[in-house]
Structures are given as structure tokens and as C-alpha cells.
Design a protein around this motif. Structure first.
Motif, mmCIF file in Angstrom:
data_model
loop_
_atom_site.group_PDB
_atom_site.id
_atom_site.type_symbol
_atom_site.label_atom_id
_atom_site.label_comp_id
_atom_site.label_asym_id
_atom_site.label_seq_id
_atom_site.Cartn_x
_atom_site.Cartn_y
_atom_site.Cartn_z
ATOM 1 N N GLN A 1 0.821 -1.204 0.000
ATOM 2 C CA GLN A 1 0.000 0.000 0.000
ATOM 3 C C GLN A 1 0.862 1.265 0.000
ATOM 4 O O GLN A 1 0.637 2.186 -0.779
ATOM 5 C CB GLN A 1 -0.943 0.007 1.219
ATOM 6 N N ILE A 2 1.903 1.280 0.845
ATOM 7 C CA ILE A 2 2.732 2.506 0.880
ATOM 8 C C ILE A 2 3.585 2.619 -0.387
ATOM 9 O O ILE A 2 3.925 3.731 -0.820
ATOM 10 C CB ILE A 2 3.600 2.580 2.156
ATOM 11 N N MET A 3 3.832 1.481 -1.033
ATOM 12 C CA MET A 3 4.562 1.523 -2.314
ATOM 13 C C MET A 3 3.739 2.301 -3.353
ATOM 14 O O MET A 3 4.286 3.112 -4.102
ATOM 15 C CB MET A 3 4.845 0.110 -2.825
ATOM 16 N N ALA A 4 2.434 2.101 -3.351
ATOM 17 C CA ALA A 4 1.567 2.830 -4.300
ATOM 18 C C ALA A 4 1.657 4.336 -4.030
ATOM 19 O O ALA A 4 1.797 5.138 -4.959
ATOM 20 C CB ALA A 4 0.128 2.348 -4.171
ATOM 21 N N LEU A 5 1.672 4.710 -2.765
ATOM 22 C CA LEU A 5 1.815 6.138 -2.410
ATOM 23 C C LEU A 5 3.166 6.674 -2.876
ATOM 24 O O LEU A 5 3.275 7.772 -3.432
ATOM 25 C CB LEU A 5 1.672 6.317 -0.890
ATOM 26 N N MET A 6 4.206 5.877 -2.701
ATOM 27 C CA MET A 6 5.561 6.346 -3.022
ATOM 28 C C MET A 6 5.743 6.673 -4.497
ATOM 29 O O MET A 6 6.622 7.450 -4.870
ATOM 30 C CB MET A 6 6.582 5.292 -2.585
ATOM 31 N N CYS A 7 4.875 6.114 -5.350
ATOM 32 C CA CYS A 7 4.968 6.415 -6.799
ATOM 33 C C CYS A 7 4.612 7.879 -7.057
ATOM 34 O O CYS A 7 5.007 8.451 -8.068
ATOM 35 C CB CYS A 7 4.006 5.531 -7.582
ATOM 36 N N LEU A 8 3.836 8.477 -6.148
ATOM 37 C CA LEU A 8 3.284 9.819 -6.402
ATOM 38 C C LEU A 8 4.108 10.933 -5.765
ATOM 39 O O LEU A 8 3.958 12.094 -6.094
ATOM 40 C CB LEU A 8 1.846 9.899 -5.841
ATOM 41 N N VAL A 9 4.979 10.579 -4.808
ATOM 42 C CA VAL A 9 5.643 11.635 -4.002
ATOM 43 C C VAL A 9 6.846 12.201 -4.754
ATOM 44 O O VAL A 9 7.281 11.670 -5.773
ATOM 45 C CB VAL A 9 6.081 11.074 -2.630
ATOM 46 N N ASN A 10 7.407 13.259 -4.178
ATOM 47 C CA ASN A 10 8.545 13.929 -4.783
ATOM 48 C C ASN A 10 9.837 13.174 -4.439
ATOM 49 O O ASN A 10 10.141 13.000 -3.266
ATOM 50 C CB ASN A 10 8.605 15.350 -4.174
ATOM 51 N N GLY A 11 10.525 12.663 -5.420
ATOM 52 C CA GLY A 11 11.773 11.944 -5.127
ATOM 53 C C GLY A 11 11.576 10.435 -5.172
ATOM 54 O O GLY A 11 10.451 9.944 -5.173
ATOM 55 N N ASN A 12 12.706 9.726 -5.157
ATOM 56 C CA ASN A 12 12.671 8.257 -5.279
ATOM 57 C C ASN A 12 12.724 7.600 -3.907
ATOM 58 O O ASN A 12 13.430 8.059 -3.019
ATOM 59 C CB ASN A 12 13.855 7.792 -6.142
ATOM 60 N N SER A 13 11.975 6.495 -3.751
ATOM 61 C CA SER A 13 11.879 5.784 -2.459
ATOM 62 C C SER A 13 12.450 4.379 -2.582
ATOM 63 O O SER A 13 12.632 3.863 -3.689
ATOM 64 C CB SER A 13 10.415 5.702 -2.011
ATOM 65 N N VAL A 14 12.694 3.775 -1.421
ATOM 66 C CA VAL A 14 13.229 2.400 -1.367
ATOM 67 C C VAL A 14 12.464 1.614 -0.312
ATOM 68 O O VAL A 14 12.183 2.143 0.772
ATOM 69 C CB VAL A 14 14.731 2.404 -1.000
ATOM 70 N N ILE A 15 12.095 0.368 -0.657
ATOM 71 C CA ILE A 15 11.460 -0.525 0.329
ATOM 72 C C ILE A 15 12.245 -1.827 0.373
ATOM 73 O O ILE A 15 12.440 -2.488 -0.657
ATOM 74 C CB ILE A 15 9.999 -0.852 -0.043
ATOM 75 N N LYS A 16 12.694 -2.199 1.570
ATOM 76 C CA LYS A 16 13.358 -3.493 1.765
ATOM 77 C C LYS A 16 12.378 -4.402 2.501
ATOM 78 O O LYS A 16 11.898 -4.049 3.571
ATOM 79 C CB LYS A 16 14.634 -3.285 2.594
ATOM 80 N N GLU A 17 12.060 -5.545 1.878
ATOM 81 C CA GLU A 17 11.084 -6.489 2.463
ATOM 82 C C GLU A 17 11.861 -7.606 3.152
ATOM 83 O O GLU A 17 12.568 -8.370 2.511
ATOM 84 C CB GLU A 17 10.176 -7.042 1.352
ATOM 85 N N THR A 18 11.754 -7.683 4.491
ATOM 86 C CA THR A 18 12.573 -8.676 5.220
ATOM 87 C C THR A 18 11.723 -9.820 5.786
ATOM 88 O O THR A 18 12.274 -10.758 6.351
ATOM 89 C CB THR A 18 13.293 -8.010 6.416
ATOM 90 N N ILE A 19 10.401 -9.764 5.676
ATOM 91 C CA ILE A 19 9.565 -10.787 6.315
ATOM 92 C C ILE A 19 9.253 -11.940 5.367
ATOM 93 O O ILE A 19 9.368 -13.109 5.736
ATOM 94 C CB ILE A 19 8.252 -10.168 6.857
ATOM 95 N N PHE A 20 8.863 -11.626 4.140
ATOM 96 C CA PHE A 20 8.535 -12.683 3.170
ATOM 97 C C PHE A 20 9.462 -12.597 1.969
ATOM 98 O O PHE A 20 9.891 -11.500 1.580
ATOM 99 C CB PHE A 20 7.073 -12.557 2.710
ATOM 100 N N GLU A 21 9.720 -13.792 1.364
ATOM 101 C CA GLU A 21 10.729 -13.823 0.294
ATOM 102 C C GLU A 21 10.193 -13.431 -1.073
ATOM 103 O O GLU A 21 10.938 -13.233 -2.005
ATOM 104 C CB GLU A 21 11.390 -15.201 0.223
ATOM 105 N N ASN A 22 8.865 -13.305 -1.194
ATOM 106 C CA ASN A 22 8.350 -13.008 -2.532
ATOM 107 C C ASN A 22 7.162 -12.066 -2.452
ATOM 108 O O ASN A 22 6.073 -12.362 -2.932
ATOM 109 C CB ASN A 22 7.944 -14.324 -3.223
ATOM 110 N N ARG A 23 7.332 -10.944 -1.799
ATOM 111 C CA ARG A 23 6.166 -10.107 -1.556
ATOM 112 C C ARG A 23 6.206 -8.832 -2.400
ATOM 113 O O ARG A 23 5.875 -7.748 -1.938
ATOM 114 C CB ARG A 23 6.027 -9.773 -0.066
#
Ligand code: EPZ
Length: 418
Positions: free
Chosen positions: A309-331
């Protein structure tokens, strides 16, 4: 298979009430197997996973009555206690019945849950913990079969990882065991707290829930109880993100803001205009939001269930974002679908790199798992034109009908039944 059609770009106005937590309801329903008396539940979420769990318990002979907004569950008389593949593969939480069945009958036969879209989902931590209490297991023809020679005996159990499900399974197995069980490195999620509050209201003796060390003193039996299920923090977080994405003044009600500290802090750092009230959150219009770098972690860290959900928001904001997923291997199954809607996201191993300042454009997209589906809904609400989200049965597992929740609040959103 149903599809949802959204005519964007939408706005949001007014408020909505968040329903009860799916991930608290599932273990609480299973815990009724430990109790020979009535368990009365309110604030019960009407989603497919809870309906499936009621079906599974009913197949065991559990009596389930609905009286207005109350569910009355009684497990005094049970007939069959085998959980078949077709139910378990649809709902991994079925593995939670291991603990209570071993405690009550000294025997349990459950189809191995298998993997799902987001990962292989092993159950080794569950089995190791239950074995320490005195159960023994064998895997045969795709089933896990557990046995207890005499009775379960409390002991010290250190989890290699704070698994939510394994913590819940071990707690439930310990409630009627002989002596004291201490779980170290236990999961601290609010859904586990709610399970323990419910068990204690039945007469269990559990301390330390919500921390990483939980103590359970075995008791002889449980009693009739009433329990109001905690509000669903992931559903609440989803609608908070929706209001931020649509830059709308909107109130999300019937929640505990203390369960969303990590999300709220992240949104505030990004520049969102958020006001916290006792049991609601108001999102107000905000200026250009900034990018963020987040890592999903066990509670109280940033929840993996809000990552899409927050990834969808990050597409709209100013600047580039990064998400590291540590709980599941294919999410990151939502990434190719968000890219079809105009996002520019690339994934390298466990990290997603999200380009900001994009706009979503309507397209046909495919849901793949529960939370991925809702990130496509959020993007569709912001996209110019008509977006169709296929296979929304994934969504219905954890969200009460989203088109009904949002109707009359601004979005042009409808469901086409297939
Ligand atoms: C619960 O799943 C939730 N489901 C998930 O929500 C949630 O994403 C997850 O906790 C993490 O918060 C329910 O509560 C019904 P874990 P669970 O055991 O218990 C590995 C949703 O969208 N692991 O904490 O299965 C596992 O593979 C769902 O509502 C083992 O290796 O999560 C995963 O990588 C999705 N061995 C990690 O631990 C085990 O024995 C976290 O799993 C158990 C887990």
C-alpha cells in the motif's frame, strides 16, 4: 471471478469505521476449541477468511450461532478433527488448530498448508515449539500428524524468529498444559495481544503479551466469555494511505492509533498532514510529499502487510523511495501490476526502488495476493480513466467489500460479479 472497476481520478470525503481484525479473529476462533463453554464475539469482521474458519470449525462439529452482531461459538461436542487440504490451502491460518487439538485430544491431523503467492510459508517454528511442549510429529501424504503421549508440559521455548503464527500456536497449546511455559523472542503484534486478552477473559493465565517474553501458567479449564475483537490495524492503515494518496480530508474511525505508530511516523516524515484522536485518525490535505526509505520488520517495525500500500503512495511523491522487504521472500507481486498502471518500480532481490513523481493511468490489472490487490485499488483510485482489477477474491479474504466501504464517500467504484 469478481472484478472491481474504478473510474478515477477519485476524491474522498467524510469518514469510515474500520472493522474487526481478521488476523486477531482467526486465532481467537481457533482458541474456542480449548473451551467447553460459549465464546461470544463482537466486532467480528465479515471477510472470506473468517467465513472459511467458521466453516472449518463447523466441520469439526463446533456450534456457531449468530445473534444480531454477536457470534456465539461452542466447541463442547466435536466430531471430526481433521483439516483437509482444500480448506487449509485457501487459508494458512488453519495450521493454528494444531495447538488446541493437541492440547484437547492429544492428536491432530492437518494438511500441510503449502506455500502461497508471497512465500513458501514453512511451519518448522510451530512444530519445534509444540515438540518442546511434548508433542511428536510425522509428515505423511501431505498431512502433518501430531501426537501427545500423555499431556503437554510447560517449558522454556526460544523462537529463532518472532513468528506470529508460531507464537499463537504455542500460546494456545500452553493454556491447559501442566506447569509454566515461557516463550522468548515471541511476536509482539496487537493481534497476539488480543488473543491473550480473550484467552485470559476465558480464565487462562497469560502475562507479558505484547512484549517479546510471554509467560503462560497452565490452568485446568476455561469458562464462558465475551470478547470484542480488536480493530484491524492493516485495514485502517490502508484507508489512511488512500486518504493521503487522494490528498483528501478524511477520518478513519474505530481504531487504536497506538497500533499504527510506525506507519504514522513514516507518513509524517513524508510530509503527510495527520491528526491523532483517541480512537480515530484524521488525514488532512498536505503539500507535496517527500520520498522515504523503509524496511519491513516484525511489530512494532513497519508492517509487511502495509508494504504494497505505501509503495503505491511512493509512486506519487517527490523523489525516489526504497522498500526493503525482510519478512517474506516473494512479496513484490504487486510491482509488475503497479508498473502496468504507470509506476516505475524495479526490484533487485529483497529491495524495491520506486521512482517518484509518477501519475497512474487506468489499465486492466490482476490481483495476486491479499495486500497486493488493495495496492492496485489505491492506484486505481488515483488513475485517470477506468481501471479494472481482476481476481478480487484475494481482496475479499481480508477486507469487507471495499466498494461498499467507499460508496458514498467520493470514489466511483463498482463490482462486476462473474
Ligand atoms: C501472520 O502470518 C499474518 N497472518 C500475515 O498476514 C502477516 O503478514 C505475518 O503474520 C507477518 O506479520 C495471520 O495472522 C493469519 P509469520 P504468519 O509466522 O503467522 C517465516 C495478511 O495479509 N516462518 O510471522 O504466517 C515465514 O515464512 C497475512 O493478512 C518460518 O520460517 O507469519 C515468513 O517468512 C499475510 N517458519 C516469516 O517467518 C515458521 O514456522 C513470518 O512469518 C513460521 C514462519
Amino acid at each position: 471471478m469478481d472484478k472491481i472497476i474504478i473510474k478515477g481520478k477519485s476524491s474522498l470525503s467524510g469518514s469510515l469505521n474500520v472493522h474487526g481484525s481478521k488476523n486477531a479473529t482467526l486465532p481467537i476462533l481457533v482458541s474456542s476449541l480449548l473451551n467447553l463453554n460459549d465464546l461470544i464475539l463482537t466486532n467480528f469482521p465479515n471477510v472470506d477468511d473468517t467465513k472459511n474458519m467458521l466453516k472449518l470449525l463447523n466441520s469439526f462439529g463446533v456450534k456457531i450461532n449468530k445473534d444480531k452482531n454477536k457470534y456465539i461459538i461452542n466447541s463442547f461436542e466435536l466430531k471430526n478433527i481433521t483439516a483437509d487440504y482444500d480448506i487449509v490451502r485457501k487459508m494458512r491460518a488453519s495450521i493454528l488448530i494444531l495447538g488446541p487439538l493437541l492440547s484437547r485430544f492429544g492428536y491432530a491431523k492437518i494438511s500441510l498448508p503449502g506455500g502461497c503467492a508471497i512465500g513458501t510459508r514453512p511451519i518448522d517454528i510451530h512444530l519445534e515449539g509444540l515438540s518442546k511442549l511434548g508433542a511428536s510429529f510425522k509428515i505423511e501424504n501431505g498431512f502433518v500428524i501430531g501426537k501427545v503421549d500423555e499431556f503437554l508440559v510447560g517449558t522454556l521455548i526460544e523462537l529463532p524468529f518472532p513468528s506470529v503464527g508460531a507464537t499463537e500456536n504455542i500460546i494456545m497449546a500452553s493454556v491447559l498444559a501442566k506447569g509454566e511455559t515461557t516463550i522468548k523472542n515471541a511476536a509482539m503484534e496487537p493481534e497476539i495481544e488480543d488473543l491473550c486478552i480473550c484467552l485470559n477473559s476465558m480464565g487462562a493465565n497469560i502475562q507479558g503479551f505484547g512484549t517479546s517474553t510471554i509467560n503462560i501458567n497452565g490452568v485446568a479449564k476455561l469458562y464462558k466469555s465475551n470478547h470484542k475483537i480488536v480493530s484491524d490495524r492493516i485495514v485502517a492503515g490502508t484507508y489512511i494511505i488512500a486518504a493521503v494518496m487522494l490528498n483528501s480530508r478524511f477520518e478513519i474511525k474505530n481504531l487504536n492509533p497506538n497500533h499504527l505508530v510506525s506507519l504514522i511516523d513514516t507518513l509524517k516524515i513524508m510530509g503527510a498532514n495527520i491528526h491523532i484522536k483517541k480512537s480515530s485518525i484524521i488525514v488532512d490535505k498536505s503539500y507535496k510529499l517527500q520520498s522515504a526509505k523503509i524496511t519491513t520488520l516484525p511489530y512494532p517495525g513497519f508492517p509487511t502487510d502495509l508494504q504494497a500500500q505505501i509503495m503505491a503512495l511512493m509512486c506519487l511523491v517527490n523523489g525516489n523511495s526504497v522498500i526493503k522487504e525482510t519478512i517474506f521472500e516473494n512479496r513484490f507481486m504487486h510491482v509488475p501490476e503497479l508498473n502496468r498502471l504507470g509506476a516505475k518500480i524495479k526490484v533487485i532481490k529483497d529491495t524495491a526502488y520506486i521512482k517518484g513523481n509518477q501519475t497512474f493511468k487506468a489499465a486492466q490489472v490482476m490481483a495476486s495476493d491479499l495486500r497486493a490487490s488493495v495496492s492496485l485499488i489505491l492506484a486505481g483510485l488515483c488513475a485517470e480513466g477506468e481501471t479494472t482489477i481482476n481476481r478480487v477474491y484475494h481482496l475479499d479474504r481480508g477486507y469487507e467489500p471495499i466498494e461498499k466501504m467507499l460508496s458514498g464517500l467520493g470514489p466511483d467504484i463498482r463490482r462486476e460479479k462473474k
